[in-house]
Motif scaffolding. Structure first.
Motif, PDB file in Angstrom:
ATOM      1  N   UNK A 177       0.831  -1.202   0.000  1.00  0.00           N
ATOM      2  CA  UNK A 177       0.000   0.000   0.000  1.00  0.00           C
ATOM      3  C   UNK A 177       0.867   1.254   0.000  1.00  0.00           C
ATOM      4  N   UNK A 178       0.386   2.277  -0.721  1.00  0.00           N
ATOM      5  CA  UNK A 178       0.968   3.605  -0.630  1.00  0.00           C
ATOM      6  C   UNK A 178      -0.168   4.570  -0.251  1.00  0.00           C
ATOM      7  N   UNK A 179      -0.165   5.788  -0.756  1.00  0.00           N
ATOM      8  CA  UNK A 179      -1.255   6.714  -0.443  1.00  0.00           C
ATOM      9  C   UNK A 179      -2.036   7.028  -1.715  1.00  0.00           C
ATOM     10  N   UNK A 180      -3.337   7.207  -1.571  1.00  0.00           N
ATOM     11  CA  UNK A 180      -4.167   7.494  -2.731  1.00  0.00           C
ATOM     12  C   UNK A 180      -5.620   7.126  -2.479  1.00  0.00           C
ATOM     13  N   UNK A 181      -6.341   6.817  -3.545  1.00  0.00           N
ATOM     14  CA  UNK A 181      -7.795   6.689  -3.495  1.00  0.00           C
ATOM     15  C   UNK A 181      -8.265   5.347  -4.046  1.00  0.00           C
ATOM     16  N   UNK A 182      -9.447   4.941  -3.569  1.00  0.00           N
ATOM     17  CA  UNK A 182     -10.049   3.689  -4.032  1.00  0.00           C
ATOM     18  C   UNK A 182     -11.564   3.837  -4.053  1.00  0.00           C
ATOM     19  N   UNK A 183     -12.164   3.618  -5.220  1.00  0.00           N
ATOM     20  CA  UNK A 183     -13.622   3.494  -5.355  1.00  0.00           C
ATOM     21  C   UNK A 183     -13.925   2.034  -5.595  1.00  0.00           C
ATOM     22  N   UNK A 184     -14.793   1.459  -4.779  1.00  0.00           N
ATOM     23  CA  UNK A 184     -15.062   0.036  -4.904  1.00  0.00           C
ATOM     24  C   UNK A 184     -16.497  -0.321  -4.564  1.00  0.00           C
ATOM     25  N   UNK A 185     -16.775  -1.618  -4.614  1.00  0.00           N
ATOM     26  CA  UNK A 185     -18.097  -2.159  -4.307  1.00  0.00           C
ATOM     27  C   UNK A 185     -17.913  -3.306  -3.324  1.00  0.00           C
ATOM     28  N   UNK A 186     -18.733  -3.299  -2.283  1.00  0.00           N
ATOM     29  CA  UNK A 186     -18.726  -4.384  -1.313  1.00  0.00           C
ATOM     30  C   UNK A 186     -20.161  -4.806  -1.059  1.00  0.00           C
ATOM     31  N   UNK A 187     -20.464  -6.051  -1.424  1.00  0.00           N
ATOM     32  CA  UNK A 187     -21.812  -6.597  -1.280  1.00  0.00           C
ATOM     33  C   UNK A 187     -22.853  -5.704  -1.951  1.00  0.00           C
ATOM     34  N   UNK A 188     -22.469  -5.159  -3.109  1.00  0.00           N
ATOM     35  CA  UNK A 188     -23.380  -4.337  -3.895  1.00  0.00           C
ATOM     36  C   UNK A 188     -23.416  -2.881  -3.497  1.00  0.00           C
ATOM     37  N   UNK A 189     -22.780  -2.516  -2.368  1.00  0.00           N
ATOM     38  CA  UNK A 189     -22.773  -1.140  -1.892  1.00  0.00           C
ATOM     39  C   UNK A 189     -21.465  -0.454  -2.295  1.00  0.00           C
ATOM     40  N   UNK A 190     -21.560   0.836  -2.580  1.00  0.00           N
ATOM     41  CA  UNK A 190     -20.373   1.595  -2.996  1.00  0.00           C
ATOM     42  C   UNK A 190     -19.572   2.039  -1.790  1.00  0.00           C
ATOM     43  N   UNK A 191     -18.231   2.085  -1.965  1.00  0.00           N
ATOM     44  CA  UNK A 191     -17.366   2.649  -0.944  1.00  0.00           C
ATOM     45  C   UNK A 191     -16.294   3.507  -1.604  1.00  0.00           C
ATOM     46  N   UNK A 192     -15.915   4.589  -0.921  1.00  0.00           N
ATOM     47  CA  UNK A 192     -14.855   5.488  -1.398  1.00  0.00           C
ATOM     48  C   UNK A 192     -13.923   5.746  -0.235  1.00  0.00           C
ATOM     49  N   UNK A 193     -12.623   5.453  -0.451  1.00  0.00           N
ATOM     50  CA  UNK A 193     -11.650   5.578   0.631  1.00  0.00           C
ATOM     51  C   UNK A 193     -10.415   6.330   0.158  1.00  0.00           C
ATOM     52  N   UNK A 194      -9.778   7.005   1.122  1.00  0.00           N
ATOM     53  CA  UNK A 194      -8.461   7.586   0.887  1.00  0.00           C
ATOM     54  C   UNK A 194      -7.465   6.922   1.822  1.00  0.00           C
ATOM     55  N   UNK A 195      -6.475   6.233   1.233  1.00  0.00           N
ATOM     56  CA  UNK A 195      -5.439   5.548   2.001  1.00  0.00           C
ATOM     57  C   UNK A 195      -4.380   6.562   2.441  1.00  0.00           C
ATOM     58  N   UNK A 196      -4.023   6.538   3.730  1.00  0.00           N
ATOM     59  CA  UNK A 196      -3.025   7.465   4.264  1.00  0.00           C
ATOM     60  C   UNK A 196      -1.801   6.776   4.831  1.00  0.00           C
ATOM     61  N   UNK A 197      -1.798   5.446   4.887  1.00  0.00           N
ATOM     62  CA  UNK A 197      -0.644   4.715   5.430  1.00  0.00           C
ATOM     63  C   UNK A 197       0.051   3.942   4.331  1.00  0.00           C
ATOM     64  N   UNK A 198       1.322   3.665   4.526  1.00  0.00           N
ATOM     65  CA  UNK A 198       2.094   2.847   3.597  1.00  0.00           C
ATOM     66  C   UNK A 198       2.504   1.562   4.300  1.00  0.00           C
TER      67      UNK A 198
END
Length: 471
Positions: A107-128
């Motif tokens: 992992x580095x830092x950045x963004x992730x748009x994904x789907x979990x069990x049909x629901x949307x999620x948006x995250x910003x990773x801050x740890x490496x």
């Protein structure tokens, strides 16, 4: 009548013209995905195919559960941002729509748009490293695995304690305050990939279709993608008020670069290994950004990419370091280079300042300085200034568009986006008017003085006060 799909395309085009950075419509027949805004960043398809686009026209990318589109840039803007795309899926699997935080192993830092069990999620990773911490982790309450096209929009201004928001089909479905600031170093460290994760042990491939990927350098809301066009009907004519244009001064438009080749305003780089970093030519230090010393013919290309402005320039001032000749280019959004000036009569020394003036009416956000040093062994620049072309102030003015009821197409093409200029009033104080004896306009037995000029009261929305004097 204008159909809803055409209207949606027009809305996107208007927003793109104002704030857009990248727009991948995926309408190519085959091969790489390219940016219709003209950036050099491409998406390479791996095991992905093209199908009919979200609007029944053009193309979309079909991901079969082992497909990827890998870009050669993070496609993320530092600071204010809005990301928009369209997707459809029928899968309940945990899946990545896109990410730009991971390498193949960590992992580095950045963004992730994904789907979990049909629901949307948006995250910003801050740890490496192996663990994962987030500045925000937004999740929808509704599911979207109904095999229908959905429009997703993510917004955030990059600041701690400010809300990151996730919209689906123009409805807010989740928001969170960020627990960390975004910085120019950590905002998105890896190239963007669609359809899965770059971590080979955590692929979470996407199954479905993705289309119409958009990146803006401003926090937008769904209302920014609406069309509200207006004309003014006056004396049987449909008119528009063309807003005033402020003057543009003849000044250096390049920002100062301090200890970095890239900030939120500009990115600078060269095609050569540098002894001193590129940014020293832009930090007012009078140091030379130069190549490493080596024998043989030397040349170098300095590139400047402006992120938030697209100026028209008509002059460049350079302080050369062992340069013999120069060619200066503006680069269009499609990558085409336009020569703006050149010279082969540069005084060969470790400090020679010269201004080059040229006729130019085209705006560019990317510029290249090509330098040749002959057999010098070293070559570079000590300072660079791009001088904006002077443009005079133009006051607001009315223009007649039609003397019949405008068509919907005419409204879209020439209508006013806002009527606020009509309400932008300024308090103006008129110069005192000289009063003179005018017996010819006075009635019998009247005495006194009158104004020597007429006042056009129609020029003003209201008269705050009129002061009179008796003399």
């Amino acid at each position: 009548m204008i159909n809803n799909i055409l209207l949606e395309n027009i809305k996107t085009q208007i927003a793109m013209d104002k704030y857009g950075l990248y727009w991948y419509q995926f309408n190519e027949v085959s091969g790489n995905a390219t940016d219709s805004k003209g950036s050099p960043y491409i998406g390479t398809l791996s095991n992905a195919t093209r199908v009919t686009g979200w609007n029944g026209e053009g193309n979309a990318i079909d991901f079969n559960g082992s497909s990827l589109v890998t870009f050669n840039n993070s496609l993320m803007t530092y600071g204010e941002k809005t990301i928009v795309l369209r997707f459809k899926t029928s899968s309940l699997n945990n899946m990545y729509i896109f990410e730009n935080y991971a390498t193949n192993t960590v992992n580095q830092t950045g963004y992730n748009l994904g789907i979990k069990e049909g629901k949307l999620l948006m995250r910003r990773f801050t740890s490496t490293g192996a663990g994962a911490t987030y500045a925000f982790d937004i999740r929808s309450t509704e599911t979207y695995n109904d095999n229908q096209w959905h429009k997703v929009m993510f917004t955030w201004n990059g600041n701690i304690n400010q809300e990151a928001k996730l919209y689906v089909d123009d409805m807010l479905v989740g928001s969170q305050k960020s627990t960390a600031n975004e910085t120019s170093v950590n905002f998105a460290t890896q190239n963007l990939v669609m359809g899965g994760c770059k971590l080979t042990t955590y692929r979470q491939y996407f199954t479905g279709q993705i289309d119409d990927f958009q990146v803006y350098n401003k926090v937008l809301t769904p209302s920014d993608f609406t069309i509200d066009k207006t004309f003014i009907l006056h004396d049987g004519e449909y008119k528009k008020l063309n807003p005033k244009k402020p003057a543009k001064e003849s000044i250096n438009i390049l920002p100062k670069m301090v200890d970095t080749n890239e900030n939120d305003l500009m990115k600078v780089y060269t095609n050569r290994t540098m002894y001193n970093p590129t940014y020293v030519a832009f930090d007012d230090s009078n140091r030379e950004a130069r190549t490493v010393n080596r024998s043989g013919t030397t040349s170098i290309i300095f590139t400047m990419e402006l992120k938030k402005i697209k100026p028209i320039i008509d002059s460049i001032i350079l302080n050369f370091y062992y340069v013999r000749d120069i060619i200066f280019y503006g680069v269009r959004d499609n990558g085409e280079s336009v020569e703006l000036c050149s010279s082969d009569s540069i005084t060969f020394s470790n400090s020679f300042i010269k201004e080059f003036k040229f006729n130019n009416t085209e705006a560019f956000s990317k510029y290249e300085i090509h330098l040749n040093g002959g057999e010098s062994g070293e070559i570079g620049l000590k300072s660079v200034k791009l001088i904006q072309k002077y443009e005079p102030y133009i006051p607001a003015y009315w223009s007649t568009i039609s003397n019949t009821i405008p068509t919907s197409t005419l409204f879209l093409e020439k209508g006013m986006n806002t009527i606020s200029p009509l309400l932008d009033r300024e308090v103006a104080e008129l110069e005192p008017l000289q009063m003179v004896q005018r017996n010819d306009v006075l009635e019998n037995d009247e005495i006194g003085k009158v104004f020597s000029k007429q006042i056009d009261l129609k020029k003003y929305f209201d008269i705050r006060s009129i002061r009179t004097e008796v003399r």
